[in-house]
Design a protein around this motif. Structure first.
Motif, short mmCIF file in Angstrom:
data_model
loop_
_atom_site.label_atom_id
_atom_site.label_comp_id
_atom_site.label_asym_id
_atom_site.label_seq_id
_atom_site.Cartn_x
_atom_site.Cartn_y
_atom_site.Cartn_z
N SER A 194 108.26 27.26 -95.61
CA SER A 194 108.33 25.95 -96.28
C SER A 194 109.75 25.39 -96.18
O SER A 194 110.14 24.53 -96.95
CB SER A 194 107.93 26.08 -97.75
N MET A 195 110.48 25.88 -95.21
CA MET A 195 111.86 25.48 -94.97
C MET A 195 112.71 25.69 -96.23
O MET A 195 113.55 24.88 -96.58
CB MET A 195 111.97 24.04 -94.45
N CYS A 196 112.45 26.83 -96.87
CA CYS A 196 113.26 27.31 -97.98
C CYS A 196 113.29 26.34 -99.15
O CYS A 196 114.26 26.30 -99.90
CB CYS A 196 114.71 27.59 -97.52
N ARG A 197 112.24 25.54 -99.30
CA ARG A 197 112.28 24.53 -100.35
C ARG A 197 110.93 24.23 -101.01
O ARG A 197 110.84 24.17 -102.22
CB ARG A 197 112.81 23.22 -99.74
N PHE A 198 109.88 24.06 -100.20
CA PHE A 198 108.65 23.48 -100.75
C PHE A 198 107.73 24.52 -101.39
O PHE A 198 106.91 24.16 -102.23
CB PHE A 198 107.90 22.71 -99.66
N SER A 199 107.81 25.77 -100.96
CA SER A 199 106.97 26.82 -101.57
C SER A 199 107.86 27.89 -102.18
O SER A 199 108.86 28.30 -101.58
CB SER A 199 106.08 27.48 -100.52
N VAL A 200 107.45 28.32 -103.37
CA VAL A 200 108.28 29.24 -104.12
C VAL A 200 107.45 30.44 -104.58
O VAL A 200 106.30 30.27 -104.98
CB VAL A 200 108.84 28.52 -105.37
N LEU A 201 108.04 31.63 -104.49
CA LEU A 201 107.41 32.84 -105.01
C LEU A 201 108.21 33.30 -106.22
O LEU A 201 109.44 33.27 -106.19
CB LEU A 201 107.46 33.96 -103.97
N ALA A 202 107.48 33.73 -107.27
CA ALA A 202 108.20 34.29 -108.42
C ALA A 202 107.48 35.53 -108.89
O ALA A 202 106.25 35.56 -108.95
CB ALA A 202 108.28 33.26 -109.55
N ALA A 203 108.26 36.57 -109.17
CA ALA A 203 107.70 37.80 -109.77
C ALA A 203 108.08 37.79 -111.24
O ALA A 203 109.25 37.55 -111.58
CB ALA A 203 108.26 39.03 -109.07
N ILE A 204 107.08 38.02 -112.10
CA ILE A 204 107.34 37.92 -113.54
C ILE A 204 106.84 39.17 -114.28
O ILE A 204 106.00 39.90 -113.78
CB ILE A 204 106.67 36.67 -114.15
N ARG A 205 107.38 39.34 -115.49
CA ARG A 205 106.84 40.36 -116.41
C ARG A 205 105.89 39.60 -117.30
O ARG A 205 106.30 38.86 -118.18
CB ARG A 205 107.97 40.99 -117.22
N LYS A 206 104.60 39.79 -117.01
CA LYS A 206 103.61 38.87 -117.59
C LYS A 206 103.16 39.26 -118.99
O LYS A 206 102.93 40.43 -119.27
CB LYS A 206 102.41 38.86 -116.65
N ARG A 207 103.06 38.23 -119.85
CA ARG A 207 102.30 38.35 -121.09
C ARG A 207 101.02 37.58 -120.86
O ARG A 207 100.94 36.80 -119.91
CB ARG A 207 103.09 37.71 -122.24
N ALA A 208 99.99 37.75 -121.71
CA ALA A 208 98.71 37.05 -121.49
C ALA A 208 98.96 35.56 -121.29
O ALA A 208 99.69 34.94 -122.06
CB ALA A 208 97.79 37.28 -122.68
N GLY A 209 98.41 34.99 -120.22
CA GLY A 209 98.56 33.55 -119.94
C GLY A 209 99.86 33.20 -119.26
O GLY A 209 100.06 32.05 -118.85
N GLY A 210 100.75 34.17 -119.11
CA GLY A 210 102.09 33.88 -118.58
C GLY A 210 102.09 33.40 -117.13
O GLY A 210 102.98 32.65 -116.71
#
Ligand SMILES: Cc1cc2nc3c(=O)[nH]c(=O)nc-3n(C[C@H](O)[C@H](O)[C@H](O)COP(=O)(O)O)c2cc1C
Length: 449
Positions: free
Chosen positions: A324-340
């Motif tokens: 996405s040319m380092c801009r338009f798509s993003v990945l995030a890893a999270i420590r999830k709570r319900a609905g997070g």
């Protein structure tokens, strides 16, 4: 010696992360050679020019991180430190970037090795200039990076199509029928380029952010032909004015940061009154598209960290995607709570440039596309985990928004998509335990082979 592009080149050379080319090269081949090389290059001898050329410093995530001196995973965490600890620039009397001064008839852009960057570009482009201008409305010195197409020995065009602080300053000058004085500092330290490419909050000079990253003031000097500052420790400076002619001159096409050509545009011109440089100046080339794309990545990742934290999401890692040319798509890893997962998606998609977002759990390594695809396959039910938002703010540069069909002056809109690839609620995480070979830690290959 103040921290500068040349100190970065020195450091990378010593670490074997940059190659010096001692054979004479033709300036026409600079772009192709930069793209083919596995490291940034310094061309020591460019046929017909007195300036060596450096390029390719920011071509990959790894190279950008090396130039900045930051760990690769921390681009988005380090950049905000500049904003948190801003330092005002200082004005110095003697600037290395003004050791040689050429004014009036001595100004000649053809003495600079400005290469063609893309095969179908409308001309050679200056791509590594930090443009400084007084911003009367915000009461500060504005810094931005703007491309400039060569037109004649004392004139380039300047791309002011997109809404920006510089464009707003120019619009005000144009209404008064006055030129806008600017300076263009080429070959600046990566902190200066990174900060200039970032949209600082209103009233904040990007030079203060660069100072925050350095932990010391950015050194500026007064231009020789106006009261606009220049970067004292850069390599080459162009001084001059954007003419009050509006968007009347054909500019482009240009192989832009999205990796495709933008069509011919209408833009103003920049008339050059002085060129100053160091006695042994190096001319920097920022090769399209990846150097431009990666320079935007730190700011994008920083914004994602920020919106996620504000939304109360516990974040483990953030990455822009290369495709996405380092801009338009993003990945995030999270420590999830319900609905997070859904909350995280709503926060990320609120950013103007983010078109697609994928959120995964902390156990997924987002630098590994296979792990991300595995999460997309086994943690997603498309009818529950995909969010689609219609008619959000878009960027012209994305051909799929068909901006050319719009009436003049109308802005395009886009659909946005978020995928929650975290382990679904009410699915026990034990279902995702990864296979480990039996007795893995009890035997080693070198005992057998
Ligand atoms: C190498 C490079 C080239 C860029 N060229 C342009 C350009 O030609 N036109 C433009 O509008 N933005 C361009 N940008 C993006 C702007 O620098 C960025 O939006 C910046 O925040 C604008 O600053 P300002 O709004 O403070 O003037 C470029 C960025 C980089 C890294």
């Amino acid at each position: 010696m103040a921290d500068s592009l040349r100190s970065v080149i020195d450091r990378l050379s010593k670490a074997g992360e940059l190659r010096h080319v001692t054979k004479e090269v033709d300036a026409r081949y600079i772009s192709a050679l930069l793209v083919k090389a596995d490291k940034p290059l310094v061309f020591e001898r460019v046929r017909g020019f007195d300036f060596p050329v450096v390029g390719g410093l920011y071509w990959t995530r790894q190279r950008l991180a090396a130039a900045l001196g930051w760990p690769e995973a921390e681009l988005g965490l380090r950049f905000p430190q500049g904003i948190e600890r801003m330092v005002d620039p200082v004005l110095v009397d003697k600037a290395p970037s003004q050791e040689v001064v050429r004014t009036g008839a001595d100004v000649d852009l053809t003495t600079l090795p400005i290469p063609f960057l893309g095969e179908k570009d409308g001309g050679p482009f200056i791509s590594a200039g930090v443009v400084l201008a007084h911003d009367e409305e915000q009461g500060c010195v504005n810094a931005g990076v703007y491309r400039m197409m060569y037109r004649s020995p004392r004139q380039t065009s300047i791309d002011l199509v997109t809404v920006s602080d510089l464009r707003r300053s120019y619009e005000r000058a144009f209404q008064r029928k006055e030129p806008l004085p600017i300076t263009v500092s080429i070959g600046a330290h990566p902190y200066e380029i990174l900060s200039a490419a970032f949209k600082a909050p209103p009233g904040v000079s990007e030079l203060k952010i660069a100072g925050g990253l350095h932990g010391s003031p950015v050194r500026t000097a007064r231009a020789k032909t106006s009261d606009v500052p220049v970067l004292a420790d850069c390599e080459v400076v162009l001084e001059g004015e954007i003419a009050p002619i509006g968007w009347t001159v054909d500019e482009g096409p240009f192989g832009d940061f999205a990796g495709m050509y933008t069509e011919l545009r209408w833009n103003p011109v920049f008339n050059i009154k002085a060129i100053t440089y160091r006695k042994d100046a190096v001319f920097q080339v920022i090769q399209m598209p990846w150097e431009n794309a990666w320079l935007g990545a730190a700011a994008t990742e920083a914004q994602v960290w920020e919106v996620l934290k504000r939304a109360g999401v516990s974040v483990a890692a953030v990455r822009v995607t290369e495709g996405s040319m380092c801009r338009f798509s993003v990945l995030a890893a999270i420590r999830k709570r319900a609905g997070g997962g859904k909350n995280a998606l709503m926060a990320i998609l609120s950013l103007p440039d983010t078109k697609h977002a994928i959120v995964v759990d902390e156990d997924v390594d987002i630098s590994d596309p296979v792990q991300v695809e595995s999460a997309l396959t086994f943690r997603v039910q498309a009818d529950r985990d995909v969010i689609i938002i219609q008619d959000a703010q878009a960027k012209h540069i994305d051909p799929s928004v068909r901006a050319w069909e719009l009436p003049k002056g109308e802005l395009p809109v886009t659909a946005k998509m978020g995928i929650d690839a975290t382990i679904p609620e009410r699915v026990p995480p034990s279902h995702y335990e990864r296979i480990r070979p039996a007795f893995l830690n009890e035997v080693n290959l070198d005992q057998i082979i």
